[in-house]
Design a protein around this motif. Structure first.
Motif, mmCIF file in Angstrom:
data_model
loop_
_atom_site.group_PDB
_atom_site.id
_atom_site.type_symbol
_atom_site.label_atom_id
_atom_site.label_comp_id
_atom_site.label_asym_id
_atom_site.label_seq_id
_atom_site.Cartn_x
_atom_site.Cartn_y
_atom_site.Cartn_z
ATOM 1 N N GLN A 134 0.852 -1.186 0.000
ATOM 2 C CA GLN A 134 0.000 0.000 0.000
ATOM 3 C C GLN A 134 0.893 1.243 0.000
ATOM 4 N N GLU A 135 0.295 2.335 -0.412
ATOM 5 C CA GLU A 135 0.957 3.641 -0.495
ATOM 6 C C GLU A 135 2.239 3.556 -1.334
ATOM 7 N N THR A 136 2.093 3.025 -2.538
ATOM 8 C CA THR A 136 3.243 2.901 -3.445
ATOM 9 C C THR A 136 3.693 4.258 -3.987
ATOM 10 N N LYS A 137 2.790 5.232 -4.045
ATOM 11 C CA LYS A 137 3.125 6.609 -4.431
ATOM 12 C C LYS A 137 3.865 6.692 -5.767
ATOM 13 N N MET A 138 3.344 6.053 -6.787
ATOM 14 C CA MET A 138 4.035 6.061 -8.077
ATOM 15 C C MET A 138 3.029 5.924 -9.206
ATOM 16 N N GLN A 139 3.521 6.207 -10.409
ATOM 17 C CA GLN A 139 2.741 6.050 -11.621
ATOM 18 C C GLN A 139 3.327 4.899 -12.442
ATOM 19 N N ALA A 140 2.599 4.520 -13.462
ATOM 20 C CA ALA A 140 3.057 3.441 -14.337
ATOM 21 C C ALA A 140 4.412 3.778 -14.938
ATOM 22 N N ASP A 141 5.271 2.792 -14.986
ATOM 23 C CA ASP A 141 6.596 2.870 -15.621
ATOM 24 C C ASP A 141 7.619 3.679 -14.828
ATOM 25 N N GLN A 142 7.262 4.157 -13.640
ATOM 26 C CA GLN A 142 8.263 4.856 -12.836
ATOM 27 C C GLN A 142 9.227 3.882 -12.176
ATOM 28 N N VAL A 143 8.785 2.648 -11.997
ATOM 29 C CA VAL A 143 9.633 1.603 -11.419
ATOM 30 C C VAL A 143 9.440 0.327 -12.229
ATOM 31 N N VAL A 144 10.540 -0.313 -12.577
ATOM 32 C CA VAL A 144 10.496 -1.629 -13.207
ATOM 33 C C VAL A 144 11.190 -2.606 -12.266
ATOM 34 N N LEU A 145 10.447 -3.572 -11.772
ATOM 35 C CA LEU A 145 10.969 -4.524 -10.795
ATOM 36 C C LEU A 145 11.258 -5.855 -11.460
ATOM 37 N N ASP A 146 12.400 -6.416 -11.156
ATOM 38 C CA ASP A 146 12.760 -7.754 -11.611
ATOM 39 C C ASP A 146 12.470 -8.715 -10.464
ATOM 40 N N LEU A 147 11.326 -9.372 -10.539
ATOM 41 C CA LEU A 147 10.893 -10.293 -9.481
ATOM 42 C C LEU A 147 10.591 -11.648 -10.106
ATOM 43 N N PRO A 148 11.614 -12.442 -10.370
ATOM 44 C CA PRO A 148 11.400 -13.740 -11.030
ATOM 45 C C PRO A 148 10.414 -14.614 -10.256
ATOM 46 N N GLY A 149 9.489 -15.198 -10.998
ATOM 47 C CA GLY A 149 8.522 -16.090 -10.381
ATOM 48 C C GLY A 149 7.265 -15.413 -9.887
ATOM 49 N N TYR A 150 7.196 -14.072 -10.011
ATOM 50 C CA TYR A 150 6.036 -13.329 -9.516
ATOM 51 C C TYR A 150 5.313 -12.608 -10.656
ATOM 52 N N HIS A 151 3.989 -12.631 -10.586
ATOM 53 C CA HIS A 151 3.161 -11.752 -11.394
ATOM 54 C C HIS A 151 3.001 -10.439 -10.624
ATOM 55 N N GLN A 152 2.977 -9.321 -11.348
ATOM 56 C CA GLN A 152 2.924 -8.010 -10.697
ATOM 57 C C GLN A 152 1.668 -7.248 -11.144
ATOM 58 N N TYR A 153 0.944 -6.727 -10.164
ATOM 59 C CA TYR A 153 -0.270 -5.964 -10.448
ATOM 60 C C TYR A 153 -0.223 -4.657 -9.657
ATOM 61 N N PHE A 154 -0.488 -3.550 -10.340
ATOM 62 C CA PHE A 154 -0.437 -2.232 -9.710
ATOM 63 C C PHE A 154 -1.748 -1.494 -9.947
ATOM 64 N N ASN A 155 -2.155 -0.713 -8.965
ATOM 65 C CA ASN A 155 -3.260 0.228 -9.125
ATOM 66 C C ASN A 155 -2.735 1.596 -8.722
ATOM 67 N N TYR A 156 -2.722 2.535 -9.671
ATOM 68 C CA TYR A 156 -2.104 3.847 -9.459
ATOM 69 C C TYR A 156 -3.171 4.904 -9.184
ATOM 70 N N ALA A 157 -2.859 5.811 -8.285
ATOM 71 C CA ALA A 157 -3.715 6.978 -8.089
ATOM 72 C C ALA A 157 -3.555 7.935 -9.265
ATOM 73 N N GLU A 158 -4.608 8.657 -9.580
ATOM 74 C CA GLU A 158 -4.498 9.676 -10.628
ATOM 75 C C GLU A 158 -3.571 10.807 -10.183
ATOM 76 N N ARG A 159 -3.603 11.132 -8.918
ATOM 77 C CA ARG A 159 -2.726 12.168 -8.363
ATOM 78 C C ARG A 159 -1.315 11.610 -8.209
ATOM 79 N N LYS A 160 -0.347 12.278 -8.722
ATOM 80 C CA LYS A 160 1.026 11.783 -8.706
ATOM 81 C C LYS A 160 1.596 11.790 -7.283
ATOM 82 N N GLY A 161 2.387 10.775 -6.995
ATOM 83 C CA GLY A 161 3.062 10.691 -5.711
ATOM 84 C C GLY A 161 2.135 10.448 -4.539
#
Length: 263
Positions: free
Chosen positions: A46-73
């Motif tokens: 929770q409280e990831t404070k980011m938008q799409a493509d601001q972070v690219v994570l290499d997490l082998p073996g995991y599916h990644q799902y994000f929900n971004y706020a419209e307000r940045k940060g």
């Protein structure tokens, strides 16, 4: 496939929830080392404070799902899972509540898993009316899901339910997260067929907190609040193997919480 954690011949799912107070910030504080060490089947943020493509994570073996706020940060949630879901949905399906990236729901054959970042009522409770509208909508949402199959939801729910759940209940009585209205709202949610997993196993444990203010050396003195939860459908009570607060893990003003659930 879920990890093969065995306990008395039972397969256990390990779930972690953590308000990271900014994913980009916590990545600079050894988040990936912690993530790998915990080796959870489901890792909810929770409280990831980011938008799409601001972070690219290499997490082998995991599916990644994000929900971004419209307000940045601001706000935002994520789930990293080893098990491929049947379906993924974002938000509550109610337009007024779905601009801040607060909910992700994963559907599996036998249960739903949700990560949730509940709105804070803010200073002088100025956002309390909206917070209570949110609570009602969220209660209805998880109740509807529970009519189909079991539900596990976790996250920073921004409420210390009882006096045992914070260090200074008297001086915080009318503050955000410990107002009578917020506490009663959470009681109502639990009464509709849900269990606070930590209190189910540890009904009398004191000084067990998941959030500490950055002010006044609060964490050093363990002057905290328990506002991060794993809540499960009542029918899953017998499957709760452990529910713990990982207070020795730093990087945020919150620490992770863990649920071990038999399947």
């Amino acid at each position: 496939m879920l990890s093969d954690i065995e306990m008395i011949g039972v397969l256990i799912m390990k779930l972690i929830s953590w308000n990271v107070n900014g994913l980009r910030a916590v990545l600079k504080k050894d988040f990936l080392t912690t993530f790998k060490a915990l080796d959870a089947d489901f890792f909810c943020l929770q409280e990831t404070k980011m938008q799409a493509d601001q972070v690219v994570l290499d997490l082998p073996g995991y599916h990644q799902y994000f929900n971004y706020a419209e307000r940045k940060g601001y706000s935002g949630t994520a789930i990293f899972t080893k098990a491929t879901p049947l379906n993924v949905s974002y938000g509550l399906g109610i337009e007024v509540h779905d601009h801040e990236g607060r909910v992700i729901t994963l559907e599996y054959p036998d249960f739903y898993l949700l990560t949730c970042y509940t709105p804070n009522s803010q200073s002088e409770l100025k956002r309390l009316p909206y917070r209570l509208e949110w609570d009602e909508a969220f209660r209805h949402y998880v109740h509807e899901l529970s009519q189909k199959k079991s539900v596990v939801f976790c996250g920073d729910l921004n409420v210390a339910h009882e006096e045992i759940d914070l260090k200074n209940p008297k001086t915080n009585h009318h503050n955000a997260g410990f107002s009578d209205a917020e506490r009663a709202s959470f009681t109502t949610l639990l009464s509709q067929g849900f269990t606070d997993s930590f209190r189910y196993l540890h009904p009398d444990q004191t000084d067990a907190y998941s959030w500490w203010s950055y002010r006044f050396h609060a964490r050093e003195h363990n002057a905290g609040w328990r506002i991060d939860y794993f809540v499960v459908s009542d029918d899953l009570q017998s499957k709760i193997q452990d529910a713990t607060i990982l207070a020795d893990i730093y990087g945020s003003d919150h620490c992770p919480v863990e649920l071990d659930l038999s399947i």
